[in-house]
Structures are given as structure tokens and as C-alpha cells.
Design a protein around this motif. Structure first.
Motif, PDB file in Angstrom:
ATOM      1  N   ALA A 180       0.798  -1.321   0.016  1.00  0.00           N
ATOM      2  CA  ALA A 180       0.148   0.083   0.154  1.00  0.00           C
ATOM      3  C   ALA A 180       0.865   1.160   0.065  1.00  0.00           C
ATOM      4  O   ALA A 180       0.574   2.329  -0.695  1.00  0.00           O
ATOM      5  N   THR A 181       1.764   1.272   0.753  1.00  0.00           N
ATOM      6  CA  THR A 181       2.842   2.469   1.019  1.00  0.00           C
ATOM      7  C   THR A 181       3.355   2.633  -0.677  1.00  0.00           C
ATOM      8  O   THR A 181       3.734   3.915  -1.189  1.00  0.00           O
ATOM      9  N   MET A 213       8.958   6.179  -9.185  1.00  0.00           N
ATOM     10  CA  MET A 213       8.036   5.112  -8.963  1.00  0.00           C
ATOM     11  C   MET A 213       8.773   4.016  -8.494  1.00  0.00           C
ATOM     12  O   MET A 213       8.396   3.138  -7.779  1.00  0.00           O
ATOM     13  N   TRP A 214       9.945   3.717  -9.124  1.00  0.00           N
ATOM     14  CA  TRP A 214      10.774   2.561  -8.737  1.00  0.00           C
ATOM     15  C   TRP A 214      11.418   2.693  -7.441  1.00  0.00           C
ATOM     16  O   TRP A 214      11.610   1.846  -6.762  1.00  0.00           O
ATOM     17  N   MET A 215      11.772   3.861  -7.101  1.00  0.00           N
ATOM     18  CA  MET A 215      12.361   4.002  -5.863  1.00  0.00           C
ATOM     19  C   MET A 215      11.098   3.528  -4.593  1.00  0.00           C
ATOM     20  O   MET A 215      11.708   2.990  -3.718  1.00  0.00           O
ATOM     21  N   ALA A 216      10.100   4.047  -5.064  1.00  0.00           N
ATOM     22  CA  ALA A 216       9.051   3.714  -3.973  1.00  0.00           C
ATOM     23  C   ALA A 216       8.922   2.240  -3.717  1.00  0.00           C
ATOM     24  O   ALA A 216       8.319   1.731  -2.752  1.00  0.00           O
ATOM     25  N   SER A 217       9.427   1.357  -4.776  1.00  0.00           N
ATOM     26  CA  SER A 217       9.369  -0.208  -4.611  1.00  0.00           C
ATOM     27  C   SER A 217      10.652  -0.813  -4.046  1.00  0.00           C
ATOM     28  O   SER A 217      10.688  -1.975  -4.093  1.00  0.00           O
ATOM     29  N   ALA A 218      11.542   0.100  -3.936  1.00  0.00           N
ATOM     30  CA  ALA A 218      13.036  -0.461  -3.735  1.00  0.00           C
ATOM     31  C   ALA A 218      13.102  -1.307  -2.415  1.00  0.00           C
ATOM     32  O   ALA A 218      12.668  -0.885  -1.456  1.00  0.00           O
ATOM     33  N   LYS A 219      13.386  -2.493  -2.625  1.00  0.00           N
ATOM     34  CA  LYS A 219      13.981  -3.105  -1.252  1.00  0.00           C
ATOM     35  C   LYS A 219      15.005  -3.821  -1.268  1.00  0.00           C
ATOM     36  O   LYS A 219      15.539  -4.809  -0.533  1.00  0.00           O
ATOM     37  N   ASN A 220      15.896  -3.197  -1.973  1.00  0.00           N
ATOM     38  CA  ASN A 220      17.460  -3.648  -1.705  1.00  0.00           C
ATOM     39  C   ASN A 220      18.269  -2.196  -2.123  1.00  0.00           C
ATOM     40  O   ASN A 220      17.794  -1.349  -3.021  1.00  0.00           O
ATOM     41  N   LEU A 221      19.298  -2.249  -1.594  1.00  0.00           N
ATOM     42  CA  LEU A 221      20.060  -0.760  -1.656  1.00  0.00           C
ATOM     43  C   LEU A 221      20.492  -0.543  -2.991  1.00  0.00           C
ATOM     44  O   LEU A 221      20.283   0.436  -3.497  1.00  0.00           O
ATOM     45  N   SER A 222      20.784  -1.777  -3.922  1.00  0.00           N
ATOM     46  CA  SER A 222      21.297  -1.276  -5.064  1.00  0.00           C
ATOM     47  C   SER A 222      20.211  -0.813  -5.901  1.00  0.00           C
ATOM     48  O   SER A 222      20.481   0.112  -7.045  1.00  0.00           O
ATOM     49  N   MET A 248      13.036   6.729   4.750  1.00  0.00           N
ATOM     50  CA  MET A 248      12.173   5.802   5.492  1.00  0.00           C
ATOM     51  C   MET A 248      12.730   4.338   4.996  1.00  0.00           C
ATOM     52  O   MET A 248      12.676   3.538   5.978  1.00  0.00           O
ATOM     53  N   THR A 249      12.955   4.079   3.816  1.00  0.00           N
ATOM     54  CA  THR A 249      13.306   2.566   3.425  1.00  0.00           C
ATOM     55  C   THR A 249      14.704   2.302   4.131  1.00  0.00           C
ATOM     56  O   THR A 249      14.686   1.305   4.672  1.00  0.00           O
ATOM     57  N   VAL A 250      15.409   3.335   4.176  1.00  0.00           N
ATOM     58  CA  VAL A 250      16.589   2.978   4.914  1.00  0.00           C
ATOM     59  C   VAL A 250      16.501   3.015   6.337  1.00  0.00           C
ATOM     60  O   VAL A 250      17.375   2.160   6.971  1.00  0.00           O
ATOM     61  N   MET A 251      15.783   3.956   6.850  1.00  0.00           N
ATOM     62  CA  MET A 251      15.681   3.650   8.297  1.00  0.00           C
ATOM     63  C   MET A 251      14.990   2.521   8.847  1.00  0.00           C
ATOM     64  O   MET A 251      15.016   2.150  10.214  1.00  0.00           O
TER      65      MET A 251
END
Lengths: 485, 490
Positions: free
Chosen positions: B75-76, B130-139, B267-270
Motif C-alpha cells: 500500500a505504501t 516510482m521505482w524508488m518507492a518499490s525498492a527493497k534492495n540498496l542497489s 524511510m526505506t533506509v531507516m
């Protein structure tokens, strides 16, 4: 239904912006609001007046409107009366009718909205809404150094509101709800127990926050210049109605919900309110202009209402109920609102016909304008507390509240000492009101007043309306008191 | 429909527009922007049906793709994609309105042939967000952030015949490259400390092993890098100059889109560290940054006379409130989670800032000025627009019954719930300062008399009127009834 009370002026203001004829729309809307408000006052406990609409579920925010208790009804009645008088008073400058009338309606809508909100969020929000039209009106159409004054009032009230916001958010967090009715019910049932240290901190925030909005000494320096500078309807609505928001908030929230916290600040509060009554009172005597004298006097009179609050706080802390305190504060808020609105409205008329409000330029105005002098006299006498007019009933009850429940064998408590000292305020008001009346209306006519004209029929309407309210409440205060019982 | 179609479609649209623009003859280029708006509206509609592998009813081939190790959809993520798309659509409309200025500084006057690429670059930057919102990997995070930043280098310096734009471009390039250096260096330290670039693995490592200095160092470097992106003081120095020099639509996109993306990344990183022993230090640093940013942004805005520069400082100030929102949620104790808080605030910020940039753009196009005094006497020149400006500025200042107040109210509330007394006091004082500088605009609009040579009525195009009306009404409606906006964030 109660939401219509602020929706009518609000929508009328929007209609004016989009080109509907300004004066006609404003007056029509004010009459409709007045009629609805009077009807509401006769039948306020009916469930049809309350209305809830969920604005947000998590965190729970409701748009909830209705009447909390009789005090809300009295304040709404005050607001609709003054709004009606305000749109009939004064003269809009050429080309500025839209702003002039729309602003009055918006200030009125903001005040009424705050008094009928039963949710903390919207209670706060509506008051803030009225800041922008006040800022624009003073800055654009005010007298004197209007721009500096508009900035000053905006910054003062902005900071005061933010301090208030912090206090209200904290209060809601402790209470676990934004719904004022639920809060008060929980407090009554004993399920809402706020820890004393927290109470003390919240009470401090609320006293400073609300206090700034009501011009509690020493946060009062914005008020007198702002009222002196503001165009008549703005001064009437702000000094008469909107300023009462702070007292209303303390009365409805801080006094019942934070008994320990408020009691902890009782002595400082008494000192400050004496500052309002005595210090500002003496400053008022020294004013050289009618408008700034009225502005200062409105600051001074707030002291009495604070005194009634303090009496209630002291009685609550002693475990007694103060039967005079809340009626005294409510009646005095109403009476002061009506009388100061009337004075500001008539002062504006004096300035328009003589070109000055400086006492040195005025004199003998009673000869060319007897009706004006008579009506101004009524409002002035009300303001100094002449029996038979509304302020007297309020002030007497304030002094009674100060001594309510006192053990006659014990020595005087701080509230009683403050009450005795504040009695001098009555003398001070008599001095400045009578001096102002003498300087303006009596004696020989001078250059500026010799050709002054008397009130026309249209100008008499708002003043007579307010005078009737003062007389009715003065002679028969039960009309308000029965709402409070 | 697999969620990655959204980005795929957006990038395809961007490339298609780039090629089409080059091959279609003619000097009018606004059609490129209009197609981009329609295309992005289509993608916005597609977000309704987009799902991740966990929501797929049957085990289709796409649910097994290795892509899902890098790409999440919840959702986020959906909300931030919607935010990026809405921002981009408004920026495109703004750019269409602004094309005469773009044309003037890219080629001969009245020749729009140099402006076509501008629209497609905006679309490509949107895909990056949009990609960034879905990132679950630092690369993945790094690659999408770089795509965004590199696109912005071009967008900032787009007006190649304007010295201000070029100067802004160089500044942005140098500081952007510096912050990228910090980011990569920080990621390298994190990789060294945890042995993985996957945020899930990093979460596991941070929760199970004893705290180590290298990991803390890595995160600190990343906070500095993302601080650059969002404009947190003391990494804010580039913002006023770059915002002022860049073309107005770029500035709008920078302040809404790029900032939103930066907070998303922060927020993804924290997130992996919020329940670990690192949390106290990290969120403590964030609240200190928040306080400094609030002070610098709000007090820096007070002396400004240039509307665009004022909005630049306002964007720093709002970054302070957003940082406070992130910092408030250190242990998840607040009733709104930080993606919700930050999401709501960003959405409110989008509505009011975008509206302010529309005003700025019409000033630039019709009065040729970015200064506040160009608004003098607007209440006489165009009363309806004056009312709209009043509502927008009231919302930015945080006057209740506007969406700006609701956002600030939630931040105050969350900080109060977290017991952050000092930051709340600082936020309250600086918010009061905000009243002063936003009301300066109102002063020009209502009090000042129009300067004779600038007494232009400021009648916008119908597209402009539509967009501004939409934004102004949204500011009021969500200010009274925030539920629909909150439903999007969940």
C-alpha cells in the motif's frame, strides 16, 4: 442544524467573493443567522441541533457540532446579535464592499463555528479561520499605522494560538479523545483522571495560549491598538465576540478538566487579572483618543471575567460548587460583548461625522446629535456597570462569586483579596467613561462637531438592537440564567 | 496486473515521446506535453489494478520472477507511486503553460523546437521515483535515485541560454555528485558490516548481531547523502540557488517530487533499524537535524523578497517538519505510522506547493518577474485569483481548515505522543515565523497598490485555471475532510 449557523455566513461570504451584491447578501445572511440563532437559543437542548460527521477514523477526528451547555448557547446568541449589528454598521469604502462585508461574515462564521464545535480540532480551527480576515481588514482599511498593527496582532495571535494548540493536543492525548462531550462526561464520571504534574503543565499552556487571545495582562499589548485601528465591524466582532473564544475555552475545558492544574496557577492568575483591571484601567484613564480608550477598556474588563473563573477554580479546589461563578462569567461575557460592540459602532459614526476621535477635537456633540449621545450614553453606562443594564448583573455576580462559600470566621483568601482590590476597577471605569462622555458630548460645540449630523434610521437600527439586548438582560437576567441552569 | 507494468509503461511513454518529438515536424511542441499528461493519467488509472505476487490468485509465471527480490509492492509503494504520478501530471501542465519562457531560453523566440525533450524527461524522472518507492534492495534504491538525479541535472540546466539556469545546473551537479559519493560509500560500509544489500537481510543482521561501529558509520553516511536530497540543514545550501535558477516547472518538481522521493528513500533506509539498539542514536540525529532544518528554513525565509527563493526556504522548512515526523516514530508508538504521517504531509505539501508554483509561473510568464512585488494589488487586478492565493498561502502557513494545517497537526501530535518536547517547542516557534513570511505574500496581494507598469490582470489559460481551481478546492476539502486522502495511504 447548528452547522447552518456558521454555514450561512460562510457561504454568503463566498457568494460575495464570486460577485453577489455585497451589502444585500451580507445583511440577508446576517438576518437569517440571527433568526436561526434566536430559535436555537429557545430550543437548544433538542437533539436536532447536534450533528456529527466523521472526518477521519484514525486518529479519530469528527466534525461534531452542537451545544455543549447553556454557555455555548449564550455565546452563540451574542455572536448572532453582534454579527447582525456589525453588517448594518459602518460604511464600506468605495470599491472595497466585497472585502468589507465578506470579512465581517467570515469573522462571524469563525466565532460561531468555534462556539458550536463539540470537537477540539474544529473548535480550534474555526477560531484561527477568523485571523485572516482580521489581518486583511486592519491592514487594508484600518486607521493610523495600520500595517504595523496588523502584523503585530497576527504575530501575537499566531504565537498564542500555537501555544494553545500544544496545550489542546496534549489535553486530547491525556483524555484519549478529541470529542469535548466525551471528555467532559468522562471527567464527571471520574474515569478521566489526569496526573497533577501533567495538569499543571497543560493548564500553563492553556492559560498563556487562551490568555493571549483574550488579552490577559501582560499578553495584552496587541489588543488596544488593534481595536483602535480596525474598521468598525471588525472591531465590533473581534472585541465583542471573537475575543471571548479564549474565555469560553478556559471555562469549558480548563476549569472542569484541569481542576488541580488551574488551582496551582491560581495566585499568578489573580495577579495577572489584577494587572488587567488596575494597571490597564489606569492606562485607560490616560488615553487621549476615544478609540484607544475603548480598546483599553475592553482589555480591562476581561479581568472581571477572569476573576469569575478564578473564583470557580478556588471553590472547586475546596470541594465546593460555586453557584455564581459560571453564570457570572457567562453573563458578563455577553454583556461586555454587546456593550463594547455598540461603543465601537457608535465611535465609528462619531469619527465619520466629525473627522476625529481625539478628545481635544471633540465636544458638545449632544446638541447636534442627541440620539447618538443618548445611545452612546446607554452603552457607556452599561460598560461602567450601571444597574438596569446587562453588565451590572454580570459584575455583581462576579463579586458575589468571589465571596461565595467563604468561611466567615477564616481570614480572607487570595480570591477575596483580589475581589476587593478589583472593586476599585468599578471606580476607574466610572472615571474614564464619564470623562470620555463629557469630553465628547457635553460642553459647547467645537469646530468639528458643530455641523455633525444625527443618526439616520438605518444607523439607529444596529445601535437600538444592541441597546435592547443590554436593557433586557439588565432588567431580566434570568433570560440568560435559565439557559445555564 | 503485475505492478512493474506501471514503470515499464511510464518509461516506454518517455522514450516514445522522445523519439516522436524528434521525428514529427513542426515548431509547436505542446502536444508532447499533452500526450504525456494523458499517458500518465492512464498509468494513474492502472495503479488501481496493479498487484504484487502476494495478491495474485493463481501462480502465474510473473509471480516467480527474480525481480521481486528487488521490487516490492504494497500500500505504501502504491501511494508513493500515485504521489509521483500526480506531481508529474501537474508539473507537465505547468510546463505547457511555461513553454514560452522555455522556448525563449532554448532557441529563437517563438520557436518551441527546443522544448520537446523537457516533457519526456519529466516522464522518465517519474518512472525513477516510482521505482524508488518499490525498492527493497540498496542497489535498486541507488540505481533509481541516480536515474532521478541525472534526469534532474538536465531539467535544472534546461534553459541553456539563461545564465541562472546554467549556474544552478552546475551547482546541482557538483553537490549532487558529492551526495551520491556519500550514498555509495555508506552503502559499501553497510554491505561490509552486514554482508548484504537486501533490506530484509540487513534488518535481520541489525536485529540479531551486536551493534557495530562500521554499520552505524554506514547509516550515518547515508543520512548525510539523503539529507542533501531532501534539503535538510546543514546540507541545504544548494537549495535556494538551484531553486531560483532552475526553470519553474523543474523547481516545482524538485521541491515536490524529488523531496518526496528523498523521504521515501530515507524511510526505506531507516526502517530496518527502527527496533534495534541503533534506533536511539539514529532517530536522535534525525530529530536534531529536524530542529536545525526548521530554524534555518523558517528564519531564512523571513528576509526574502523573491517569491521563488521564498518557496525554496519554505521547502527547507517543510523538510524540517517531515524529518520531525520521521523522527517521531522511533518505536512505532504513534497512532499513525511514519509512512502514513510523511505520506499525508507530502500529499498536502504537493497540493499547496504545486498551487504556489502555478502562481509563480503565471507571474513569470505575464509579468516577467519572480519577485513578491509583482503580486502588488492583485486583489484589484484579479480578485478571484487573489482569493486563491490567500487560501494557498494560508494553507502553507498552517491556518486551520486547510490541508496544510492537518499535515502539521499530525506531525505535532506524533511528536507530542513521542514525548519530544524540545523539538515541538522549536517547531511551534518556527511555525509562527512561517505566518510572517507567508503573510508577506498576502500583504502584497491585498494591501499594496498595483505598480502601474505591472497592472496586468493575470488571466491564465483554461488549463491553468482548471489546475489551480482543482488544487485550491482540494486544499479546502482535504483540510476539512482528510479521510479520502488517508484512505489512499492506509
Amino acid at each position: 442544524m447548528s452547522s447552518f449557523l456558521f454555514l450561512i455566513p460562510f457561504l454568503a461570504a463566498i457568494a460575495i467573493i464570486f460577485g453577489s451584491p455585497a451589502r444585500l447578501t451580507a445583511r440577508g445572511a446576517a438576518i437569517a443567522t440571527f433568526l436561526l440563532g434566536m430559535y436555537a437559543a429557545t430550543d437548544w437542548s433538542n437533539a436536532m441541533w447536534s450533528f456529527t460527521f466523521s472526518a477521519l477514523t484514525i486518529p479519530s477526528l469528527d466534525m461534531a457540532f452542537g451545544f455543549l451547555n447553556g454557555t455555548s448557547v449564550v455565546m452563540v446568541a451574542l455572536a448572532v446579535i453582534v454579527l447582525l449589528a456589525a453588517v448594518f454598521t459602518g460604511k464600506a469604502p468605495e470599491g472595497r464592499e466585497k472585502l468589507y462585508f465578506a470579512s465581517s461574515l467570515l469573522i462571524g462564521a469563525g466565532a460561531i463555528g468555534a462556539f458550536v464545535s463539540t470537537d477540539l480540532f474544529f473548535f480550534y480551527a474555526f477560531h484561527e479561520l477568523a485571523l485572516i480576515p482580521t489581518f486583511l481588514m486592519i491592514g487594508l482599511l484600518g486607521r493610523g499605522s495600520r500595517k504595523e498593527i496588523a502584523w503585530k496582532i497576527t504575530i501575537y495571535l499566531g504565537v498564542g494560538s500555537l501555544i494553545l494548540l500544544a496545550g489542546l493536543v496534549w489535553l486530547a492525548r491525556e483524555a484519549g479523545t478529541y470529542n469535548i462531550i466525551t471528555m467532559l462526561a468522562a471527567q464527571k464520571a471520574g474515569t478521566l483522571q489526569i496526573d497533577p504534574t501533567t495538569q499543571k503543565s497543560i493548564a500553563a499552556l492553556l492559560i498563556v495560549g487562551f490568555g493571549t487571545l483574550v488579552s490577559l495582562f501582560p499578553f495584552h499589548s496587541w489588543a488596544a491598538p488593534a481595536y483602535a485601528s480596525a474598521p468598525a465591524p471588525t472591531a465590533m466582532l473581534h472585541a465583542g465576540v471573537l475575543k471571548k473564544f479564549g474565555l469560553y475555552g478556559l471555562l469549558q475545558l480548563a476549569v472542569p478538566l484541569l481542576p488541580i492544574g488551574m488551582n496551582a496557577w491560581l495566585t499568578p492568575l489573580l495577579v495577572l487579572l489584577l494587572g488587567n483591571i488596575l494597571w490597564v484601567g489606569l492606562v485607560t484613564i490616560n488615553q487621549k483618543r476615544l478609540d484607544s480608550m475603548l480598546g483599553h477598556s475592553s482589555v480591562m474588563h476581561m479581568g472581571y471575567i477572569f476573576l469569575a473563573l478564578a473564583a470557580v477554580v478556588a471553590s472547586n479546589a475546596a470541594g465546593k460548587t460555586n453557584q455564581f461563578g459560571i453564570p457570572a462569567a457567562t453573563v458578563l461575557m455577553f454583556a461586555h460583548g454587546i456593550s463594547i460592540a455598540m461603543l465601537f459602532g457608535l465611535a465609528d459614526r462619531i469619527e465619520r461625522s466629525t473627522g476625529s476621535l481625539d478628545f481635544s477635537d471633540l465636544g458638545g456633540l449632544a446638541k447636534p446629535a442627541p440620539v447618538l449621545a443618548f445611545l452612546f450614553g446607554i452603552a457607556g453606562m452599561a460598560s461602567l456597570g450601571l444597574p438596569g443594564l446587562a453588565n451590572f448583573s454580570g459584575e455583581v455576580m462576579v463579586f458575589l462569586a468571589g465571596f461565595e462559600g467563604r468561611d466567615a470566621t477564616a481570614s480572607l483568601g487570595p480570591v477575596q483579596i483580589a475581589t476587593i482590590l478589583s472593586l476599585w476597577g468599578v471606580v476607574i471605569s466610572a472615571v474614564y467613561v464619564l470623562r470620555a462622555y463629557r469630553n465628547t458630548f457635553q460642553g459647547p460645540t467645537v469646530n468639528s462637531t458643530v455641523s455633525a449630523t444625527d443618526l439616520t434610521l438605518m444607523e439607529k437600527i444596529p445601535a437600538i438592537l444592541l441597546a435592547i439586548a443590554l436593557l433586557v438582560v439588565g432588567i431580566y437576567p434570568r433570560i440568560l440564567l435559565q439557559l445555564l441552569s | 496486473m503485475p505492478a512493474y507494468y506501471l514503470e515499464a509503461f511510464t518509461v516506454t511513454l518517455g522514450i516514445f515521446l522522445l523519439i516522436a518529438e524528434a521525428f514529427v515536424p513542426g515548431k509547436q511542441k505542446s502536444w508532447v506535453g499533452l500526450i504525456a499528461v494523458v499517458g500518465l493519467l492512464g498509468v494513474l488509472g492502472m495503479t488501481i489494478w496493479a498487484i504484487g505476487p502476494d495478491k495474485s490468485l493463481e501462480a502465474k509465471a510473473w509471480t516467480k520472477f527474480a525481480l521481486w527480490d528487488l521490487y516490492k509492492f504494497d500500500a505504501t509503494a502504491r501511494f508513493y507511486k500515485i504521489l509521483a504520478l500526480v506531481a508529474a501530471i501537474f508539473v507537465l501542465i505547468l510546463a505547457i503553460d511555461y513553454r514560452s519562457i522555455l522556448a525563449r531560453y532554448t532557441g529563437e523566440s517563438n520557436d518551441e523546437s527546443g522544448t520537446g525533450e523537457y516533457y519526456s524527461l519529466i516522464v522518465i524522472a517519474t518512472a525513477a521515483m516510482m521505482w524508488m518507492a518499490s525498492a527493497k534492495n540498496l542497489s535498486m534504491l541507488f540505481v533509481s535515485l541516480e536515474l532521478l538525479t541525472v534526469t534532474f541535472y538536465i531539467l535544472v540546466a534546461f534553459m541553456k541560454r539563461n545564465v541562472g539556469s546554467l549556474e544552478a545546473g552546475v551547482k546541482y551537479l557538483i553537490l549532487g555528485a558529492l551526495s551520491t559519493g556519500f550514498l555509495v560509500y555508506g552503502m559499501a560500509w553497510i554491505y561490509g558490516a552486514t554482508g548484504s544489500l537486501s533490506l530484509d537481510a540487513i534488518t535481520l543482521a541489525a536485529n540479531t548481531t551486536a551493534p557495530t561501529t562500521p554499520l552505524l558509520f554506514g547509516i550515518a553516511l547515508m543520512i548525510i547523502a539523503l539529507g542533501f536530497k531532501v534539503g535538510a540543514a546543514p546540507m541545504h545550501f544548494w537549495i535556494p540557488d538551484v531553486y531560483q535558477g532552475a526553470p519553474t516547472p523543474t523547481t516545482a518538481f524538485l521541491s515536490v517530487g524529488s523531496k518526496g522521493a528523498g523521504f521515501m528513500a530515507l524511510m526505506t533506509v531507516m526502517a530496518p533499524f527502527s527496533a534495534t539498539p541503533y534506533a536511539e542514536k539514529l532517530f536522535g540525529v534525525l530529530s536534531i537535524l529536524a530542529c536545525i532544518t526548521l530554524v534555518v528554513g523558517n528564519f531564512g525565509a523571513i528576509p526574502q523578497n523573491n517569491f521563488k527563493r521564498l518557496l525554496a526556504y519554505s521547502s527547507i522548512a517543510n523538510a524540517g517538519f517531515l524529518l520531525l515526523a520521521v523522527a517521531a516514530n522511533r518505536d512505532g508508538s504513534t497512532s499513525l505510522s511514519s509512512p502514513q504521517l510523511v505520506g499525508f504531509y507530502l500529499a498536502s505539501y504537493l497540493l499547496m506547493t504545486m498551487a504556489a508554483f502555478f502562481i509563480l509561473s503565471i507571474l513569470r510568464v505575464q509579468c516577467g518577474s519572480d519577485n513578491i512585488d509583482a503580486l502588488d494589488g492583485l486583489s484589484k487586478r484579479n480578485p478571484i485569483l487573489a482569493v486563491a492565493v490567500t487560501i494557498i498561502m494560508a494553507s502553507l502557513a498552517g491556518v486551520p481548515l486547510t490541508v496544510g494545517f492537518v499535515g502539521k497537526f499530525f506531525v505535532f501530535r506524533a511528536a507530542m505522543e513521542a514525548g519530544m518536547v524540545v523539538p515541538v517547542v522549536i517547531a511551534a516557534i518556527t511555525a509562527a515565523a512561517g505566518f510572517y513570511y507567508y503573510f508577506k505574500i498576502l500583504r502584497a496581494v491585498w494591501w499594496n497598490t498595483p505598480n502601474h507598469k505591472e497592472a496586468i490582470p493575470l488571466d491564465g489559460s483554461s488549463l491553468f485555471t482548471f489546475a489551480l481551481t482543482f488544487l485550491t478546492i482540494a486544499i479546502l476539502v482535504f483540510g476539512v475532510w482528510p479521510q479520502p486522502l488517508m484512505n489512499l495511504i492506509k
